[in-house]
Design a protein around this motif. Sequence first.
Motif, PDB file in Angstrom:
ATOM      1  N   PHE A 104      -1.779  15.411 -14.562  1.00 21.69           N
ATOM      2  CA  PHE A 104      -2.225  16.798 -14.622  1.00 21.69           C
ATOM      3  C   PHE A 104      -1.434  17.577 -15.666  1.00 21.69           C
ATOM      4  O   PHE A 104      -1.994  18.347 -16.434  1.00 21.69           O
ATOM      5  N   TYR A 105      -0.139  17.356 -15.692  1.00 21.33           N
ATOM      6  CA  TYR A 105       0.714  18.046 -16.660  1.00 21.33           C
ATOM      7  C   TYR A 105       0.323  17.682 -18.099  1.00 21.33           C
ATOM      8  O   TYR A 105       0.361  18.511 -18.996  1.00 21.33           O
ATOM      9  N   ALA A 106      -0.084  16.421 -18.291  1.00 23.42           N
ATOM     10  CA  ALA A 106      -0.508  15.964 -19.617  1.00 23.42           C
ATOM     11  C   ALA A 106      -1.962  16.346 -19.909  1.00 23.42           C
ATOM     12  O   ALA A 106      -2.497  15.953 -20.942  1.00 23.42           O
TER      13      ALA A 106
ATOM     14  N   ILE B  38       0.834  -1.205   0.000  1.00 27.08           N
ATOM     15  CA  ILE B  38       0.000   0.000   0.000  1.00 27.08           C
ATOM     16  C   ILE B  38       0.866   1.251   0.000  1.00 27.08           C
ATOM     17  O   ILE B  38       0.590   2.210  -0.733  1.00 27.08           O
ATOM     18  N   SER B  39       1.923   1.263   0.786  1.00 26.75           N
ATOM     19  CA  SER B  39       2.774   2.455   0.842  1.00 26.75           C
ATOM     20  C   SER B  39       3.498   2.684  -0.480  1.00 26.75           C
ATOM     21  O   SER B  39       3.624   3.825  -0.925  1.00 26.75           O
ATOM     22  N   TYR B  40       3.957   1.628  -1.122  1.00 24.92           N
ATOM     23  CA  TYR B  40       4.612   1.788  -2.423  1.00 24.92           C
ATOM     24  C   TYR B  40       3.622   2.246  -3.495  1.00 24.92           C
ATOM     25  O   TYR B  40       3.959   3.085  -4.341  1.00 24.92           O
ATOM     26  N   LEU B  41       2.406   1.731  -3.464  1.00 24.63           N
ATOM     27  CA  LEU B  41       1.387   2.186  -4.422  1.00 24.63           C
ATOM     28  C   LEU B  41       1.040   3.659  -4.202  1.00 24.63           C
ATOM     29  O   LEU B  41       0.818   4.407  -5.159  1.00 24.63           O
ATOM     30  N   ALA B  42       1.015   4.076  -2.953  1.00 20.71           N
ATOM     31  CA  ALA B  42       0.750   5.484  -2.653  1.00 20.71           C
ATOM     32  C   ALA B  42       1.872   6.370  -3.192  1.00 20.71           C
ATOM     33  O   ALA B  42       1.608   7.440  -3.742  1.00 20.71           O
TER      34      ALA B  42
ATOM     35  N   GLU C  76      -8.333  19.992  -9.452  1.00 19.71           N
ATOM     36  CA  GLU C  76      -9.025  19.517  -8.245  1.00 19.71           C
ATOM     37  C   GLU C  76      -8.815  18.022  -8.032  1.00 19.71           C
ATOM     38  O   GLU C  76      -8.575  17.575  -6.909  1.00 19.71           O
ATOM     39  N   LEU C  77      -8.903  17.235  -9.100  1.00 17.51           N
ATOM     40  CA  LEU C  77      -8.678  15.796  -8.977  1.00 17.51           C
ATOM     41  C   LEU C  77      -7.227  15.518  -8.602  1.00 17.51           C
ATOM     42  O   LEU C  77      -6.951  14.633  -7.788  1.00 17.51           O
ATOM     43  N   ASN C  78      -6.313  16.278  -9.149  1.00 15.19           N
ATOM     44  CA  ASN C  78      -4.901  16.125  -8.802  1.00 15.19           C
ATOM     45  C   ASN C  78      -4.683  16.388  -7.312  1.00 15.19           C
ATOM     46  O   ASN C  78      -4.009  15.625  -6.635  1.00 15.19           O
ATOM     47  N   LYS C  79      -5.258  17.457  -6.807  1.00 12.99           N
ATOM     48  CA  LYS C  79      -5.123  17.775  -5.385  1.00 12.99           C
ATOM     49  C   LYS C  79      -5.709  16.674  -4.514  1.00 12.99           C
ATOM     50  O   LYS C  79      -5.126  16.296  -3.492  1.00 12.99           O
ATOM     51  N   THR C  80      -6.857  16.155  -4.915  1.00 11.93           N
ATOM     52  CA  THR C  80      -7.505  15.085  -4.149  1.00 11.93           C
ATOM     53  C   THR C  80      -6.660  13.817  -4.153  1.00 11.93           C
ATOM     54  O   THR C  80      -6.468  13.190  -3.104  1.00 11.93           O
ATOM     55  N   LEU C  81      -6.148  13.437  -5.314  1.00 12.95           N
ATOM     56  CA  LEU C  81      -5.312  12.243  -5.403  1.00 12.95           C
ATOM     57  C   LEU C  81      -4.039  12.393  -4.586  1.00 12.95           C
ATOM     58  O   LEU C  81      -3.614  11.445  -3.902  1.00 12.95           O
ATOM     59  N   MET C  82      -3.439  13.568  -4.622  1.00 11.83           N
ATOM     60  CA  MET C  82      -2.222  13.799  -3.853  1.00 11.83           C
ATOM     61  C   MET C  82      -2.491  13.731  -2.344  1.00 11.83           C
ATOM     62  O   MET C  82      -1.696  13.165  -1.596  1.00 11.83           O
ATOM     63  N   LEU C  83      -3.616  14.287  -1.918  1.00  9.73           N
ATOM     64  CA  LEU C  83      -3.966  14.241  -0.499  1.00  9.73           C
ATOM     65  C   LEU C  83      -4.228  12.808  -0.044  1.00  9.73           C
ATOM     66  O   LEU C  83      -3.710  12.369   0.992  1.00  9.73           O
ATOM     67  N   VAL C  84      -4.999  12.074  -0.823  1.00  9.67           N
ATOM     68  CA  VAL C  84      -5.311  10.683  -0.476  1.00  9.67           C
ATOM     69  C   VAL C  84      -4.041   9.835  -0.453  1.00  9.67           C
ATOM     70  O   VAL C  84      -3.832   9.032   0.469  1.00  9.67           O
ATOM     71  N   ALA C  85      -3.170  10.019  -1.438  1.00 11.07           N
ATOM     72  CA  ALA C  85      -1.934   9.248  -1.492  1.00 11.07           C
ATOM     73  C   ALA C  85      -1.011   9.586  -0.321  1.00 11.07           C
ATOM     74  O   ALA C  85      -0.366   8.696   0.240  1.00 11.07           O
TER      75      ALA C  85
END
Length: 58
Positions: free
Chosen positions: A23-25, A8-12, A31-40
Motif C-alpha cells: 500500500f505504501y508503494a 499457515i500462521s507464518y504465511l499470515a 480497501e484491498l490492504n484492509k481486506t488482506l490485513m483482516l484475512v491475514a
Amino acid sequence: MKKIMEIISYLALVLLVVAPLLFYAEKITLELNKTLMLVATIAWFASALCWMGRKSES
C-alpha cells in the motif's frame, strides 16, 4: 497437521507485513490492504491456536 498450521500462521504473519508495504508503494488500494490485513489476522489467529502453547506429543 501441526506443521501445516505452523506454515499457515507464518504465511499470515508475512502477509501482515507485506500488505502495508504494498500500500505504501501504491501497488494496492486501501480497501484491498484492509481486506488482506483482516484475512491475514483471522488466518493467523485460527492457525496459531492449533499449535502454539502445546507441549509436543513425543
